[in-house]
Design a protein around this motif. Structure first.
Motif: not given
Length: 232
Positions: A75-83, A87-92, A106-111
Motif C-alpha cells: 500500500l506504500g504506507v508511511y510508517m513511523s516506529l513505535g516502542n 524492542m524488536l530491533l534492539e533484541s534481534l 509484551n507480545g514478542g513471542r511470535w518471533h
C-alpha cells in the motif's frame, strides 16, 4: 536507553502532499491484519489516490506482524516506529537481553515461530523507518509520531538519537500528567502509544491508540481533523 539498533533510522522525515490528496493516519495495530483491513474499508481507502501514515506498534500481541508489514509495502504506507519496533530491533540486532526480556513479555513471542528469513525481512524494513514525520498539508504543519515529549521542537528536532527515541517512542508524560498546552512549533500532532477507548485532544496533541481498549484501531482523515481542530 539503548538505541544502538536505531543509528540509521532518521529522527524526522518531512513530507508534503497537495490538497487534492486524501491523507489518513492510523493508530496502533498490534499485529491484527483483519482490523487493519476493516479500517481501510471504513474510509474506502484507495491505494492509487490516497495516502496512509502509521504511528507504529504495528507488530506484537497479534498473529500478523509479518503480514502487516508486507501489506504496508503493498500500500506504500508511511510508517513511523513505535516502542514495540524498538524492542524488536534492539533484541534481534544488538542482542540486548533486557530488551529481549521486555519484548517477549509484551507480545514478542511470535518471533519464535517465525523463520530467520522473515525476521531478517522485518528488521531490514524497520531499520529504514523514521521516528517521526513532519507533514505539510492544507496549510497546516502536522507532527506524526508514536508518542512525543511536551517540549519537543518539531521544526528543529534534537540530533541526539537516544533523546529522540525516548521522546518519540516511549514518552508518556503528556498523558499521565494531563498536560494541556499547545506545542508552538506545529499546528498539531497525532500519536498512539497511550491506550484509550476513544480519541482525545490534550492541548494540540491528538491521541488515537484505541485498539487495545476500544476494540479497533482509529483511522482519521487529516482534512476532517484540520477542520475539527480549527473549530476548537
Amino acid at each position: 536507553m539503548n538505541c544502538d539498533a536505531h543509528l540509521q533510522n532518521p529522527i524526522q522525515v518531512k513530507v508534503h502532499f497537495d490538497a487534492n490528496k486524501r491523507v489518513f493516519v492510523i493508530g496502533d495495530l498490534d499485529a491484527d491484519l483483519a482490523k487493519f483491513e476493516q479500517a481501510l474499508e471504513s474510509v474506502n481507502f484507495d491505494k492509487n489516490h490516497d495516502v496512509l501514515f502509521s504511528l507504529g506498534d504495528v507488530i506484537d500481541r497479534g498473529a500478523d506482524s509479518v503480514k502487516l508489514i508486507k501489506r504496508f509495502i503493498e500500500l506504500g504506507v508511511y510508517m513511523s516506529l513505535g516502542n514495540h519496533e524498538h524492542m524488536l530491533l534492539e533484541s534481534l540486532l544488538t542482542h540486548d537481553k533486557d530488551y529481549f526480556s521486555l519484548w517477549v513479555k509484551n507480545g514478542g513471542r511470535w518471533h519464535i515461530d517465525t523463520s530467520d528469513e522473515e525476521l531478517e525481512f522485518v528488521c531490514n524494513y524497520l531499520r529504514n523507518r523514521p521516528l517521526s514525520y513532519l507533514l505539510d498539508y492544507r496549510g497546516a504543519k502536522i507532527g506524526l509520531s508514536h508518542t512525543v515529549s511536551h517540549n519537543w521542537n518539531w521544526l528543529v528536532p534534537a540530533n541526539d538519537k537516544q533523546l529522540a527515541v525516548s521522546a518519540l517512542l516511549w514518552e508518556r508524560t503528556i498523558v499521565k500528567q494531563r498536560i494541556v498546552e499547545d506545542n508552538p512549533s506545529i499546528s498539531f500532532s497525532i500519536h498512539g502509544h497511550n491506550t484509550t477507548q476513544t480519541p482525545y485532544w490534550l492541548g494540540n496533541t491528538y491521541h488515537i491508540d484505541t485498539n487495545y481498549l476500544g476494540g479497533k484501531p482509529t483511522i482519521v482523515e487529516l482534512e476532517r481533523l484540520i477542520n475539527q481542530y480549527s473549530s476548537i
